[in-house]
Design a protein around this motif. Structure first.
Motif, mmCIF file in Angstrom:
data_model
loop_
_atom_site.group_PDB
_atom_site.id
_atom_site.type_symbol
_atom_site.label_atom_id
_atom_site.label_comp_id
_atom_site.label_asym_id
_atom_site.label_seq_id
_atom_site.Cartn_x
_atom_site.Cartn_y
_atom_site.Cartn_z
ATOM 1 N N UNK A 36 0.806 -1.213 0.000
ATOM 2 C CA UNK A 36 0.000 0.000 0.000
ATOM 3 C C UNK A 36 0.838 1.261 0.000
ATOM 4 N N UNK A 37 0.171 2.386 -0.017
ATOM 5 C CA UNK A 37 0.836 3.683 -0.111
ATOM 6 C C UNK A 37 1.854 3.873 1.010
ATOM 7 N N UNK A 38 3.115 4.100 0.633
ATOM 8 C CA UNK A 38 4.179 4.337 1.593
ATOM 9 C C UNK A 38 4.931 3.106 2.034
ATOM 10 N N UNK A 39 4.448 1.921 1.655
ATOM 11 C CA UNK A 39 5.058 0.684 2.148
ATOM 12 C C UNK A 39 6.421 0.424 1.521
ATOM 13 N N UNK A 61 -7.524 -2.932 -3.956
ATOM 14 C CA UNK A 61 -7.815 -1.564 -3.540
ATOM 15 C C UNK A 61 -6.495 -0.826 -3.308
ATOM 16 N N UNK A 62 -6.440 0.471 -3.626
ATOM 17 C CA UNK A 62 -5.160 1.193 -3.616
ATOM 18 C C UNK A 62 -4.404 1.153 -2.296
ATOM 19 N N UNK A 63 -5.119 1.126 -1.164
ATOM 20 C CA UNK A 63 -4.403 1.120 0.106
ATOM 21 C C UNK A 63 -3.654 -0.188 0.350
ATOM 22 N N UNK A 64 -3.848 -1.153 -0.557
ATOM 23 C CA UNK A 64 -3.135 -2.427 -0.452
ATOM 24 C C UNK A 64 -2.127 -2.646 -1.578
ATOM 25 N N UNK A 65 -2.175 -1.811 -2.610
ATOM 26 C CA UNK A 65 -1.305 -2.113 -3.755
ATOM 27 C C UNK A 65 -0.733 -0.895 -4.474
ATOM 28 N N UNK A 66 -0.965 0.319 -3.982
ATOM 29 C CA UNK A 66 -0.601 1.527 -4.732
ATOM 30 C C UNK A 66 0.886 1.648 -5.026
ATOM 31 N N UNK A 67 1.741 1.065 -4.176
ATOM 32 C CA UNK A 67 3.185 1.205 -4.388
ATOM 33 C C UNK A 67 3.753 0.193 -5.388
ATOM 34 N N UNK A 68 2.896 -0.630 -5.971
ATOM 35 C CA UNK A 68 3.416 -1.618 -6.919
ATOM 36 C C UNK A 68 4.068 -0.956 -8.132
ATOM 37 N N UNK A 69 3.490 0.134 -8.620
ATOM 38 C CA UNK A 69 4.061 0.771 -9.810
ATOM 39 C C UNK A 69 5.455 1.331 -9.533
ATOM 40 N N UNK A 70 5.717 1.770 -8.317
ATOM 41 C CA UNK A 70 7.060 2.255 -7.995
ATOM 42 C C UNK A 70 8.038 1.092 -7.851
ATOM 43 N N UNK A 71 7.556 -0.058 -7.416
ATOM 44 C CA UNK A 71 8.415 -1.240 -7.415
ATOM 45 C C UNK A 71 8.783 -1.623 -8.850
ATOM 46 N N UNK A 101 -4.545 -4.717 -14.267
ATOM 47 C CA UNK A 101 -4.756 -3.506 -13.468
ATOM 48 C C UNK A 101 -3.438 -2.792 -13.191
ATOM 49 N N UNK A 102 -2.398 -3.533 -12.888
ATOM 50 C CA UNK A 102 -1.111 -2.904 -12.613
ATOM 51 C C UNK A 102 -0.506 -2.293 -13.874
ATOM 52 N N UNK A 103 -0.707 -2.942 -15.001
ATOM 53 C CA UNK A 103 -0.217 -2.367 -16.256
ATOM 54 C C UNK A 103 -0.925 -1.050 -16.552
ATOM 55 N N UNK A 104 -2.203 -0.999 -16.320
ATOM 56 C CA UNK A 104 -2.966 0.230 -16.557
ATOM 57 C C UNK A 104 -2.549 1.344 -15.600
#
Length: 270
Positions: A36-39, A61-71, A101-104
């Motif tokens: 999630x955000x900040x993880x 949901x974003x609070x569980x996966x939002x940082x994937x794009x930065x990874x 979803x992550x690609x988008x």
């Protein structure tokens, strides 16, 4: 088994830390649950971001996966990675739409979306109800839970320890199977208990405590408490239902789980 809380704020990052993110380690193997955000920042404060052996997402949901794009940025563009990330792709386990979803989320333009699926540096695997995945010493069972989107809880076992993580869910029978006789139940408890909460969304402290008691869990760790929710009230609710040890986790807490023995070896505990 070591459990480290990288982030535990419910629904969004809060004033005291990131949204959902957890690290589970055993025998030199590192398994991340949620990002999630900040993880990602919290992970890098402890370990090299390339050191993960697998990544699990309970839902998207974003609070569980939002940082994937930065990874993805790290794995694609780091100038001196410790290994070839295209030769050693990171296994990612998530719901059916995870790769798309992550690609988008990653693509900057519609044209880029046509040529981007992130499978160059990630190896995507789709979760299904009851499926068992093995990662190093971990046996991971996915259990479908009750949330407005496709969502899973995880039961994670080694030869000496068991951990159950609810993900986000309302009360459901599946939680009892998920948490049956585990050493540690890491349960969301987003809000305090009232009878008019939306069904099939989240657990209260009362409901998390009931699950732990009915399932025979050894210890209950409360997470995903929303920033506007009274943590002490949620803790009191859970203690009113479950006679075993109960704590509200905090970012940086680390728990050593060895069968029924659970020790806090980092952070402050509650």
């Amino acid at each position: 088994m070591l459990l480290t809380i990288l982030g535990c704020s419910g629904s969004l990052p809060g004033p005291h830390g990131p949204a959902s993110g957890y690290l589970v380690e055993a025998e030199g193997c590192r398994l991340a649950i949620e990002l999630g955000s900040g993880v990602l920042a919290a992970l890098q404060a402890r370990h090299d971001a390339f050191s993960l052996d697998a990544l699990l997402f309970s839902h998207l949901h974003p609070d569980h996966c939002a940082d994937f794009t930065t990874l993805a940025v790290i794995r694609r563009y780091h100038t001196h990675p410790p290994y070839d990330t295209r030769e050693r792709r990171l296994p990612v386990h998530g719901p059916a739409e995870t790769a798309d979803r992550f690609a988008r989320a990653y693509a900057e333009t519609a044209d880029e979306l046509l040529t981007t699926d992130l499978s160059d540096v990630f190896e995507f695997h789709t979760l299904t109800e009851g499926a068992v995945t093995r990662v190093g010493p971990f046996e991971i069972t996915a259990v479908r839970v009750d949330h407005p989107t496709e969502a899973y809880g995880f039961r994670i076992a080694t030869k000496t320890a068991t951990l159950a993580y609810t993900g986000d869910t309302g009360p459901c029978e599946a939680l009892l199977d998920l948490a049956r006789d585990v050493d540690v139940l890491l349960s969301e408890a987003t809000w305090t208990h009232t009878e008019d909460r939306p069904a099939g969304t989240h657990l209260s402290g009362v409901q998390a405590g009931r699950v732990a008691a009915q399932a025979g869990a050894g210890r209950l760790l409360l997470t995903h408490i929303a920033p506007w929710t009274d943590r002490d009230a949620v803790l009191a609710e859970a203690r009113g239902e479950f006679a075993g040890p109960v704590e509200v986790v905090a970012q940086g807490d680390t728990y050593a789980v060895d069968g029924s023995k659970v020790r806090v070896i980092g952070g402050h505990g509650n």
